[in-house]
Design a protein around this motif. Sequence first.
Motif, PDB file in Angstrom:
ATOM      1  N   PRO A 261      -1.699 -12.575  11.251  1.00  0.00           N
ATOM      2  CA  PRO A 261      -1.846 -12.571   9.800  1.00  0.00           C
ATOM      3  C   PRO A 261      -1.888 -11.168   9.184  1.00  0.00           C
ATOM      4  O   PRO A 261      -1.346 -10.960   8.094  1.00  0.00           O
ATOM      5  CB  PRO A 261      -3.171 -13.312   9.577  1.00  0.00           C
ATOM      6  CG  PRO A 261      -3.279 -14.228  10.753  1.00  0.00           C
ATOM      7  CD  PRO A 261      -2.700 -13.445  11.899  1.00  0.00           C
ATOM      8  N   ALA A 262      -2.494 -10.210   9.869  1.00  0.00           N
ATOM      9  CA  ALA A 262      -2.553  -8.843   9.331  1.00  0.00           C
ATOM     10  C   ALA A 262      -1.158  -8.260   9.150  1.00  0.00           C
ATOM     11  O   ALA A 262      -0.922  -7.472   8.226  1.00  0.00           O
ATOM     12  CB  ALA A 262      -3.394  -7.947  10.240  1.00  0.00           C
ATOM     13  N   ASP A 263      -0.219  -8.643  10.017  1.00  0.00           N
ATOM     14  CA  ASP A 263       1.165  -8.171   9.878  1.00  0.00           C
ATOM     15  C   ASP A 263       1.815  -8.757   8.624  1.00  0.00           C
ATOM     16  O   ASP A 263       2.548  -8.065   7.923  1.00  0.00           O
ATOM     17  CB  ASP A 263       1.996  -8.542  11.103  1.00  0.00           C
ATOM     18  CG  ASP A 263       1.530  -7.867  12.381  1.00  0.00           C
ATOM     19  OD1 ASP A 263       0.832  -6.831  12.300  1.00  0.00           O
ATOM     20  OD2 ASP A 263       1.864  -8.389  13.468  1.00  0.00           O
ATOM     21  N   VAL A 264       1.546 -10.037   8.354  1.00  0.00           N
ATOM     22  CA  VAL A 264       2.075 -10.658   7.133  1.00  0.00           C
ATOM     23  C   VAL A 264       1.513  -9.927   5.918  1.00  0.00           C
ATOM     24  O   VAL A 264       2.247  -9.588   4.983  1.00  0.00           O
ATOM     25  CB  VAL A 264       1.732 -12.163   7.061  1.00  0.00           C
ATOM     26  CG1 VAL A 264       2.189 -12.753   5.731  1.00  0.00           C
ATOM     27  CG2 VAL A 264       2.363 -12.916   8.218  1.00  0.00           C
ATOM     28  N   ALA A 265       0.210  -9.658   5.943  1.00  0.00           N
ATOM     29  CA  ALA A 265      -0.420  -8.945   4.833  1.00  0.00           C
ATOM     30  C   ALA A 265       0.241  -7.588   4.607  1.00  0.00           C
ATOM     31  O   ALA A 265       0.507  -7.194   3.469  1.00  0.00           O
ATOM     32  CB  ALA A 265      -1.919  -8.776   5.093  1.00  0.00           C
ATOM     33  N   GLU A 266       0.546  -6.870   5.673  1.00  0.00           N
ATOM     34  CA  GLU A 266       1.181  -5.561   5.550  1.00  0.00           C
ATOM     35  C   GLU A 266       2.598  -5.677   4.987  1.00  0.00           C
ATOM     36  O   GLU A 266       3.003  -4.875   4.132  1.00  0.00           O
ATOM     37  CB  GLU A 266       1.199  -4.846   6.902  1.00  0.00           C
ATOM     38  CG  GLU A 266       1.897  -3.509   6.892  1.00  0.00           C
ATOM     39  CD  GLU A 266       1.289  -2.468   5.948  1.00  0.00           C
ATOM     40  OE1 GLU A 266       1.983  -1.478   5.657  1.00  0.00           O
ATOM     41  OE2 GLU A 266       0.140  -2.631   5.486  1.00  0.00           O
ATOM     42  N   LEU A 267       3.358  -6.663   5.434  1.00  0.00           N
ATOM     43  CA  LEU A 267       4.714  -6.855   4.902  1.00  0.00           C
ATOM     44  C   LEU A 267       4.667  -7.200   3.419  1.00  0.00           C
ATOM     45  O   LEU A 267       5.498  -6.722   2.642  1.00  0.00           O
ATOM     46  CB  LEU A 267       5.448  -7.928   5.702  1.00  0.00           C
ATOM     47  CG  LEU A 267       5.778  -7.548   7.152  1.00  0.00           C
ATOM     48  CD1 LEU A 267       6.270  -8.770   7.917  1.00  0.00           C
ATOM     49  CD2 LEU A 267       6.798  -6.423   7.204  1.00  0.00           C
ATOM     50  N   LEU A 268       3.702  -8.012   3.022  1.00  0.00           N
ATOM     51  CA  LEU A 268       3.543  -8.339   1.608  1.00  0.00           C
ATOM     52  C   LEU A 268       3.193  -7.092   0.812  1.00  0.00           C
ATOM     53  O   LEU A 268       3.761  -6.840  -0.254  1.00  0.00           O
ATOM     54  CB  LEU A 268       2.464  -9.408   1.416  1.00  0.00           C
ATOM     55  CG  LEU A 268       2.759 -10.795   1.975  1.00  0.00           C
ATOM     56  CD1 LEU A 268       1.547 -11.701   1.795  1.00  0.00           C
ATOM     57  CD2 LEU A 268       3.998 -11.399   1.350  1.00  0.00           C
ATOM     58  N   ARG A 269       2.249  -6.297   1.328  1.00  0.00           N
ATOM     59  CA  ARG A 269       1.840  -5.069   0.640  1.00  0.00           C
ATOM     60  C   ARG A 269       3.027  -4.135   0.434  1.00  0.00           C
ATOM     61  O   ARG A 269       3.227  -3.605  -0.650  1.00  0.00           O
ATOM     62  CB  ARG A 269       0.748  -4.356   1.436  1.00  0.00           C
ATOM     63  CG  ARG A 269       0.159  -3.138   0.720  1.00  0.00           C
ATOM     64  CD  ARG A 269      -0.654  -2.265   1.647  1.00  0.00           C
ATOM     65  NE  ARG A 269       0.149  -1.669   2.704  1.00  0.00           N
ATOM     66  CZ  ARG A 269       1.007  -0.646   2.535  1.00  0.00           C
ATOM     67  NH1 ARG A 269       1.200  -0.115   1.348  1.00  0.00           N
ATOM     68  NH2 ARG A 269       1.683  -0.160   3.558  1.00  0.00           N
ATOM     69  N   ARG A 270       3.841  -3.978   1.479  1.00  0.00           N
ATOM     70  CA  ARG A 270       5.019  -3.106   1.370  1.00  0.00           C
ATOM     71  C   ARG A 270       6.000  -3.597   0.321  1.00  0.00           C
ATOM     72  O   ARG A 270       6.729  -2.808  -0.271  1.00  0.00           O
ATOM     73  CB  ARG A 270       5.733  -3.014   2.715  1.00  0.00           C
ATOM     74  CG  ARG A 270       4.978  -2.248   3.758  1.00  0.00           C
ATOM     75  CD  ARG A 270       5.754  -2.203   5.044  1.00  0.00           C
ATOM     76  NE  ARG A 270       4.971  -1.616   6.116  1.00  0.00           N
ATOM     77  CZ  ARG A 270       5.370  -1.526   7.356  1.00  0.00           C
ATOM     78  NH1 ARG A 270       6.567  -1.994   7.711  1.00  0.00           N
ATOM     79  NH2 ARG A 270       4.601  -0.979   8.269  1.00  0.00           N
ATOM     80  N   ALA A 271       6.017  -4.911   0.095  1.00  0.00           N
ATOM     81  CA  ALA A 271       6.921  -5.501  -0.890  1.00  0.00           C
ATOM     82  C   ALA A 271       6.309  -5.534  -2.295  1.00  0.00           C
ATOM     83  O   ALA A 271       6.923  -6.052  -3.222  1.00  0.00           O
ATOM     84  CB  ALA A 271       7.305  -6.914  -0.455  1.00  0.00           C
ATOM     85  N   GLY A 272       5.089  -5.010  -2.433  1.00  0.00           N
ATOM     86  CA  GLY A 272       4.452  -4.978  -3.742  1.00  0.00           C
ATOM     87  C   GLY A 272       3.709  -6.245  -4.101  1.00  0.00           C
ATOM     88  O   GLY A 272       3.395  -6.478  -5.268  1.00  0.00           O
ATOM     89  N   ILE A 273       3.418  -7.076  -3.115  1.00  0.00           N
ATOM     90  CA  ILE A 273       2.674  -8.318  -3.337  1.00  0.00           C
ATOM     91  C   ILE A 273       1.259  -8.114  -2.814  1.00  0.00           C
ATOM     92  O   ILE A 273       1.060  -7.646  -1.694  1.00  0.00           O
ATOM     93  CB  ILE A 273       3.345  -9.505  -2.616  1.00  0.00           C
ATOM     94  CG1 ILE A 273       4.769  -9.696  -3.133  1.00  0.00           C
ATOM     95  CG2 ILE A 273       2.519 -10.775  -2.787  1.00  0.00           C
ATOM     96  CD1 ILE A 273       5.588 -10.686  -2.325  1.00  0.00           C
ATOM     97  N   ASP A 274       0.272  -8.461  -3.616  1.00  0.00           N
ATOM     98  CA  ASP A 274      -1.122  -8.320  -3.216  1.00  0.00           C
ATOM     99  C   ASP A 274      -1.386  -9.177  -1.976  1.00  0.00           C
ATOM    100  O   ASP A 274      -1.248 -10.399  -2.024  1.00  0.00           O
ATOM    101  CB  ASP A 274      -2.028  -8.762  -4.367  1.00  0.00           C
ATOM    102  CG  ASP A 274      -3.506  -8.627  -4.069  1.00  0.00           C
ATOM    103  OD1 ASP A 274      -3.882  -8.206  -2.954  1.00  0.00           O
ATOM    104  OD2 ASP A 274      -4.302  -8.938  -4.977  1.00  0.00           O
ATOM    105  N   PRO A 275      -1.768  -8.563  -0.847  1.00  0.00           N
ATOM    106  CA  PRO A 275      -2.030  -9.330   0.372  1.00  0.00           C
ATOM    107  C   PRO A 275      -3.124 -10.387   0.208  1.00  0.00           C
ATOM    108  O   PRO A 275      -3.155 -11.363   0.957  1.00  0.00           O
ATOM    109  CB  PRO A 275      -2.459  -8.266   1.388  1.00  0.00           C
ATOM    110  CG  PRO A 275      -1.943  -6.983   0.861  1.00  0.00           C
ATOM    111  CD  PRO A 275      -1.918  -7.126  -0.638  1.00  0.00           C
TER     112      PRO A 275
END
Length: 86
Positions: A52-66
């Motif tokens: 899940p932490a990897d998903v959160a990081e990918l979202l953050r990089r895309a400008g989406i609040d994890p």
Amino acid sequence: MSAGRHGADAGGGDSTHDGHMEREVLAVVLPPCGGGRRVWVGGHDAGRARRPADVAELLRRAGIDPARMTDTGTVEWRGGGPQSWR
């Protein structure tokens, strides 16, 4: 189903369904496969997540609040939610 189809279905905009506008999800997390889950953001392959932490990081990089990772209006989890990795 091809990777292009996943990308086209990954959301990121508004669509018309039965004459009504509905908001599409911003990200799609595909079912577990090969030790991780492919993540699509805005119709583009954002990478592979192994937890899940990897998903959160990918979202953050895309400008989406994890913090919105479990918001079904933001992220569509296919093949199980954030707890499913096998």
